[in-house]
Write a protein that holds these residues in place. Sequence first.
Motif, PDB file in Angstrom:
ATOM      1  N   MET A 101      -2.276  -1.641   6.061  1.00 44.78           N
ATOM      2  CA  MET A 101      -1.542  -2.459   7.038  1.00 44.78           C
ATOM      3  C   MET A 101      -1.622  -1.848   8.442  1.00 44.78           C
ATOM      4  SD  MET A 101       1.841  -3.906   5.056  1.00 44.78           S
ATOM      5  CE  MET A 101       2.293  -2.385   4.241  1.00 44.78           C
ATOM      6  N   VAL A 102      -1.634  -0.508   8.536  1.00 45.89           N
ATOM      7  CA  VAL A 102      -1.776   0.138   9.848  1.00 45.89           C
ATOM      8  C   VAL A 102      -3.118  -0.218  10.473  1.00 45.89           C
ATOM      9  CG1 VAL A 102      -2.085   2.365  10.994  1.00 45.89           C
ATOM     10  CG2 VAL A 102      -0.162   2.029   9.449  1.00 45.89           C
ATOM     11  N   LYS A 103      -4.187  -0.139   9.693  1.00 45.90           N
ATOM     12  CA  LYS A 103      -5.521  -0.460  10.218  1.00 45.90           C
ATOM     13  C   LYS A 103      -5.652  -1.936  10.550  1.00 45.90           C
ATOM     14  CE  LYS A 103      -8.171   3.288   8.090  1.00 45.90           C
ATOM     15  NZ  LYS A 103      -9.293   3.642   7.204  1.00 45.90           N
ATOM     16  N   LEU A 104      -5.027  -2.797   9.729  1.00 46.15           N
ATOM     17  CA  LEU A 104      -5.167  -4.235   9.925  1.00 46.15           C
ATOM     18  C   LEU A 104      -4.298  -4.745  11.058  1.00 46.15           C
ATOM     19  CD1 LEU A 104      -6.405  -6.901   8.817  1.00 46.15           C
ATOM     20  CD2 LEU A 104      -4.390  -7.088   7.336  1.00 46.15           C
ATOM     21  N   TRP A 105      -3.088  -4.228  11.172  1.00 44.32           N
ATOM     22  CA  TRP A 105      -2.108  -4.801  12.087  1.00 44.32           C
ATOM     23  C   TRP A 105      -1.942  -3.965  13.354  1.00 44.32           C
ATOM     24  CZ3 TRP A 105       3.855  -5.402  11.042  1.00 44.32           C
ATOM     25  CH2 TRP A 105       4.373  -6.360  11.915  1.00 44.32           C
ATOM     26  N   ILE A 106      -1.746  -2.654  13.192  1.00 46.93           N
ATOM     27  CA  ILE A 106      -1.515  -1.782  14.350  1.00 46.93           C
ATOM     28  C   ILE A 106      -2.833  -1.350  14.999  1.00 46.93           C
ATOM     29  CG2 ILE A 106      -0.474   0.392  15.094  1.00 46.93           C
ATOM     30  CD1 ILE A 106       1.524   0.140  12.849  1.00 46.93           C
ATOM     31  N   LYS A 107      -3.846  -1.050  14.183  1.00 51.31           N
ATOM     32  CA  LYS A 107      -5.185  -0.668  14.651  1.00 51.31           C
ATOM     33  C   LYS A 107      -5.160   0.592  15.526  1.00 51.31           C
ATOM     34  CE  LYS A 107      -6.791  -5.458  14.561  1.00 51.31           C
ATOM     35  NZ  LYS A 107      -7.318  -6.589  15.343  1.00 51.31           N
ATOM     36  N   ASP A 108      -4.314   1.533  15.133  1.00 50.91           N
ATOM     37  CA  ASP A 108      -4.213   2.799  15.860  1.00 50.91           C
ATOM     38  C   ASP A 108      -3.671   3.837  14.897  1.00 50.91           C
ATOM     39  OD1 ASP A 108      -3.978   4.878  17.601  1.00 50.91           O
ATOM     40  OD2 ASP A 108      -2.805   3.797  19.113  1.00 50.91           O
TER      41      ASP A 108
END
Length: 576
Positions: free
Chosen positions: A113-120
């Motif tokens: 979810m971090v890679k998909l949504w936040i991307k940081d």
Amino acid sequence: MRELMPTLKLPLKYSLDLKIIGVAILYYLFARLGYFLAFENMSALPAWPPSGIAFALVILMGRSVWPGITIGALIANIMAYWNNPGLGPQTIITVSSAIAIGNTIEAVAGNYMVKLWIKDSYPFRHARNTFRFLFVALIMCLAGASIGAGSLYFNNVIASDSITRILFSWWVGNVVGILLFTPFILSVARKIKVTLSPARVIEVGIYFLGIVAIYLLLQVDYLTITMQRALPLLALPFLLWLAFRFELIVAIAGVLIVSLISIYFTVHGIGPFILSGTDNSMLLLQIFIGVISISTIILSATVKERLDAQHQLQEFNENLEQMVQERTKALNDEIGTRKVAEEKLQRTNHELSKRNTELDNFVYSVSHDLRAPIASVLGLINLARIDKDVAMKDMYLDMINKSALQQDHFIKEILDQSRNSRLEVKREPIQFEPLIEETFNQLKFATSTGKSVERVVNIQQDAPFFCDRWRLKVILNNIISNAIRYRNGRDPVIKVQVTINQNLAKLAIEDNGKGIEKEHLPNIYKMFYRATDDGAGSGLGLYIVKEAVDKLNGNINIESEVGRGTTVQLEIPEII
């Protein structure tokens, strides 16, 4: 060398295995910390540190380290349930395996979810990403809590009426563990440049003085109970101060210290979070930890975002100022270039206008001055044919010779002017004494009378002077020939003074001739201008002199008085 190659490749080959083992060890150690801070006779914990550790390590190292989470969680849970007399070995292994799988899915899902949504990989640069990180933590912990509580229920470890309470407490404990430890680990992993300015040192001193003051107030008898109850409220300003003034790692470290101390004292029945029931005490403690963690992280991210915006604005202003300066410089250069071009164009136009005027005068004067001697010669030839007197024929021949010489001199002056306009300036060593001697020798027959011209030459030259020899010769020839041609009836005297001083030649040529009337002096450098009407000259001599002096970047000045003579002063710089 062949024997060393496997040894060199060994760390690279097994680097992933080492990472997995490291993750498993860290997970297990922080699991022990979680059990150390657990309430007595409760399956749920106020905070589960391994959730935050696992989430941070997966973000930093990638999802390929998930086996380390599974191994660490499996060992930690087996060790936790192993001494439970109500559970058999098979049940312990089954429950521990299910919980380990849930913890692994929780960390991997959070990373996805971090890679998909936040991307940081560091979500705390902006407030928006910080809020997203909070939602990710809330969602991902549902997986671990649901699988863990479900495994306990289906293996008859907990009853159906307590599954909701266990799931909620488990979920909150995992969220608290992520809020406490994931930002801390991610902040530690970043390269942070710590600078302690005098102002920061004073702030840190004030911070510790505030903590000491609170501790001293706790020692006052009639304030003890009130201060204990107010401690959570008193901690908030200090934590927000850290978030506002320092990097996230400092602020979250303060939150972590306050939270661990609060958990420790609450577990031991001390502090402001003690309520009637253990579940209520733990929930109040978890709410406090969650609030201070979220508030600190969001404030830190907001301050960081604002500081970054200010820094970018400052850089933009500096770049803008630099761009303005560069553009201004470019415009000034362009204006300077245009000004130079305009001046050059004006000079070119002036020169072109001058040349056009000179060309018109040249065509007129050449057509007149070249034809006049020819017409005179033709007329004298006709007279010689008619007149039979031998003496008259000799006179006609002398007059024809004079006209031919006059035309030859005029043609020579035209050629000199043409060469002066076309030829580049040459750098040659000049000795003025032989040059002036040569000029006088060539002009000694320029007078029609038998009188010789007295010359007084004074030359001060110790070394060769570098200049254009041909142009100097033209200048001297025209000036000295004028002095001879326009002499007085008395004995003619020509004085020549040459002085070489610091790469500059100063020449003064003085005669005692007829002189030039003052009204003619401003025009003597014009093409074909004659100051006398005797017809002896073409009007090109001084014009050629002025043009040649200009080619040599020199100066000329003529002073004259009628009946007393003329003085020509020249300044010729040396060609470097």
